[in-house]
Design an enzyme around this catalytic site. Structure first.
Site, PDB file in Angstrom:
ATOM      1  N   SER A   1       1.475  12.890  -6.214  1.00 13.76           N
ATOM      2  CA  SER A   1       2.403  12.926  -5.073  1.00 13.76           C
ATOM      3  C   SER A   1       3.790  13.289  -5.558  1.00 13.76           C
ATOM      4  O   SER A   1       4.272  12.737  -6.554  1.00 13.76           O
ATOM      5  CB  SER A   1       2.521  11.538  -4.425  1.00 13.76           C
ATOM      6  OG  SER A   1       1.271  10.971  -4.215  1.00 13.76           O
ATOM      7  N   ARG A   4      -9.251   5.781  -0.328  1.00 11.51           N
ATOM      8  CA  ARG A   4      -7.982   5.054  -0.481  1.00 11.51           C
ATOM      9  C   ARG A   4      -8.129   3.669   0.136  1.00 11.51           C
ATOM     10  O   ARG A   4      -7.722   3.419   1.251  1.00 11.51           O
ATOM     11  CB  ARG A   4      -6.846   5.828   0.178  1.00 11.51           C
ATOM     12  CG  ARG A   4      -5.473   5.191   0.011  1.00 11.51           C
ATOM     13  CD  ARG A   4      -4.387   6.076   0.610  1.00 11.51           C
ATOM     14  NE  ARG A   4      -3.069   5.468   0.538  1.00 11.51           N
ATOM     15  CZ  ARG A   4      -2.613   4.591   1.444  1.00 11.51           C
ATOM     16  NH1 ARG A   4      -3.336   4.234   2.470  1.00 11.51           N
ATOM     17  NH2 ARG A   4      -1.396   4.088   1.301  1.00 11.51           N
ATOM     18  N   LYS A  36       1.247   4.319   6.197  1.00  8.23           N
ATOM     19  CA  LYS A  36       1.564   3.795   4.853  1.00  8.23           C
ATOM     20  C   LYS A  36       2.859   2.989   4.965  1.00  8.23           C
ATOM     21  O   LYS A  36       3.912   3.554   5.270  1.00  8.23           O
ATOM     22  CB  LYS A  36       1.710   4.980   3.890  1.00  8.23           C
ATOM     23  CG  LYS A  36       2.101   4.604   2.471  1.00  8.23           C
ATOM     24  CD  LYS A  36       1.990   5.829   1.558  1.00  8.23           C
ATOM     25  CE  LYS A  36       2.827   5.724   0.298  1.00  8.23           C
ATOM     26  NZ  LYS A  36       2.403   4.703  -0.648  1.00  8.23           N
TER      27      LYS A  36
HETATM   28  C1  LIG Z   1      -3.058  13.935  -1.045  1.00 10.33           C
HETATM   29  C2  LIG Z   1      -2.183  12.757  -1.208  1.00 10.33           C
HETATM   30  N1  LIG Z   1      -0.859  12.923  -1.303  1.00 10.33           N
HETATM   31  C3  LIG Z   1      -0.048  11.859  -1.443  1.00 10.33           C
HETATM   32  C4  LIG Z   1      -0.580  10.573  -1.496  1.00 10.33           C
HETATM   33  C5  LIG Z   1       0.296   9.366  -1.695  1.00 10.33           C
HETATM   34  O1  LIG Z   1       0.091   8.793  -2.979  1.00 10.33           O
HETATM   35  P1  LIG Z   1       1.022   7.582  -3.468  1.00 10.33           P
HETATM   36  O2  LIG Z   1       2.423   8.034  -3.369  1.00 10.33           O
HETATM   37  O3  LIG Z   1       0.545   7.119  -4.784  1.00 10.33           O
HETATM   38  O4  LIG Z   1       0.762   6.456  -2.393  1.00 10.33           O
HETATM   39  P2  LIG Z   1      -0.610   5.684  -2.112  1.00 10.33           P
HETATM   40  O5  LIG Z   1      -1.510   6.586  -1.357  1.00 10.33           O
HETATM   41  O6  LIG Z   1      -1.198   5.283  -3.425  1.00 10.33           O
HETATM   42  O7  LIG Z   1      -0.205   4.500  -1.297  1.00 10.33           O
HETATM   43  C6  LIG Z   1      -1.968  10.443  -1.402  1.00 10.33           C
HETATM   44  N2  LIG Z   1      -2.566   9.238  -1.455  1.00 10.33           N
HETATM   45  N3  LIG Z   1      -2.746  11.546  -1.264  1.00 10.33           N
HETATM   46  C1  LIG Z   2      -1.054   8.054   1.949  1.00 18.60           C
HETATM   47  C2  LIG Z   2       0.202   8.655   2.406  1.00 18.60           C
HETATM   48  N1  LIG Z   2       1.079   9.176   1.517  1.00 18.60           N
HETATM   49  C3  LIG Z   2       2.164   9.673   2.072  1.00 18.60           C
HETATM   50  S1  LIG Z   2       2.167   9.470   3.735  1.00 18.60           S
HETATM   51  C4  LIG Z   2       0.640   8.729   3.701  1.00 18.60           C
HETATM   52  C5  LIG Z   2      -0.043   8.241   4.916  1.00 18.60           C
HETATM   53  C6  LIG Z   2      -0.672   9.338   5.707  1.00 18.60           C
HETATM   54  O1  LIG Z   2      -1.276   8.815   6.844  1.00 18.60           O
HETATM   55  P1  LIG Z   2      -1.206   9.577   8.247  1.00 18.60           P
HETATM   56  O2  LIG Z   2      -1.963  10.833   8.085  1.00 18.60           O
HETATM   57  O3  LIG Z   2      -1.897   8.636   9.206  1.00 18.60           O
HETATM   58  O4  LIG Z   2       0.238   9.771   8.581  1.00 18.60           O
END
Ligand SMILES: Cc1ncc(COP(=O)(O)OP(=O)(O)O)c(N)n1
Ligand SMILES: Cc1ncsc1CCOP(=O)(O)O
Ligand SMILES: [Mg+2]
Length: 208
Positions: free
Chosen positions: A114, A43, A143
């Site tokens: 998601s 990511r 995030k």
């Molecule tokens: C395993 C997993 N779950 C949720 C997310 C979040 O995806 P998204 O809502 O598209 O947000 P971004 O990660 O793209 O900013 C994820 N990455 N992985």
């Molecule tokens: C990518 C993403 N999607 C929902 S929350 C999140 C961030 C997760 O990061 P952390 O494990 O540090 O809370």
């Protein structure tokens, strides 16, 4: 991959890009795979992240590490990286490329989606996805555009409606609260900072 096998592979799901790391991302991933993560999501996104050729080059190195350790390698958002990195699959959110299009484009790849609330669940073609990422479960600062935390009740709700879909929780999950997420019915926990910000990555992965 069969659902049950995928569910098993998603147990300790590390999500990361170079912007999350204080150590070198390659070293960070090496430590995490050696400690026992079962899946990885590349990511590379947000402030300080790499783009273009540099992103591709880092992706190749991370992909190689996962291959050597039989760790699932998933790309976040970036459809164009799936082929060059020979990824196992892609994770998308509600605002990303549509699951319908993705499924046509890559019938054999793992697709993760998601789902943050009931509206999204009802709007989503769950029958086309391989797994669901539910969250943010707890509050997170990793995030910047994260939605409101939904709590472990959201895991229970999805599990109740979809008894056999591979399901991971994400957002604010750490070694202290991961057990609650699993007890609520998740197959795994997806984490960024619990690993990237850990004083000892090996211990953090093991304790998860
Ligand atoms: C395993 C997993 N779950 C949720 C997310 C979040 O995806 P998204 O809502 O598209 O947000 P971004 O990660 O793209 O900013 C994820 N990455 N992985
Ligand atoms: C990518 C993403 N999607 C929902 S929350 C999140 C961030 C997760 O990061 P952390 O494990 O540090 O809370
Ligand atoms: Mg996304």
């Amino acid at each position: 991959m069969h659902k049950a096998m995928l569910a098993k592979k998603l147990r300790k799901y590390f999500v990361m890009g170079s912007q999350n790391c204080s150590l070198d991302p390659v070293e960070t991933l090496k430590l995490a795979v050696e400690a026992g993560i079962t899946a990885f999501q590349f990511r590379e996104k947000g402030v300080g992240s790499l783009t273009g050729e540099k992103k591709l080059e880092l992706g190749k190195k991370l992909r190689e590490i996962c291959l050597e350790h039989n760790v699932l390698f998933i790309i976040n958002d970036d459809v164009d990286l799936v082929k060059p990195l020979e990824a196992d699959g892609i994770h998308v959110g509600q605002e990303d490329v549509s699951v319908n299009d993705l499924r046509k484009l890559m019938p054999e790849k793992i697709i993760g989606l998601s789902v943050s609330n009931r509206f999204e669940l009802e709007q989503s073609p769950i029958h086309l996805v391989d797994y669901v990422g539910a969250g943010p479960i707890f509050s997170t600062t990793t995030k910047s555009d994260a939605k409101a935390p939904v709590g472990i009740e959201w895991i229970k709700a999805i599990r109740n409606e979809y008894p056999s879909i591979p399901l991971v929780g994400i957002g604010g999950i750490n070694t202290t609260n991961a057990g609650q997420v699993m007890s609520a019915g998740a197959d795994g926990v997806a984490v960024i900072s619990a690993i990237t910000k850990a004083e000892n990555i090996e211990k953090a992965v093991k304790n998860l």
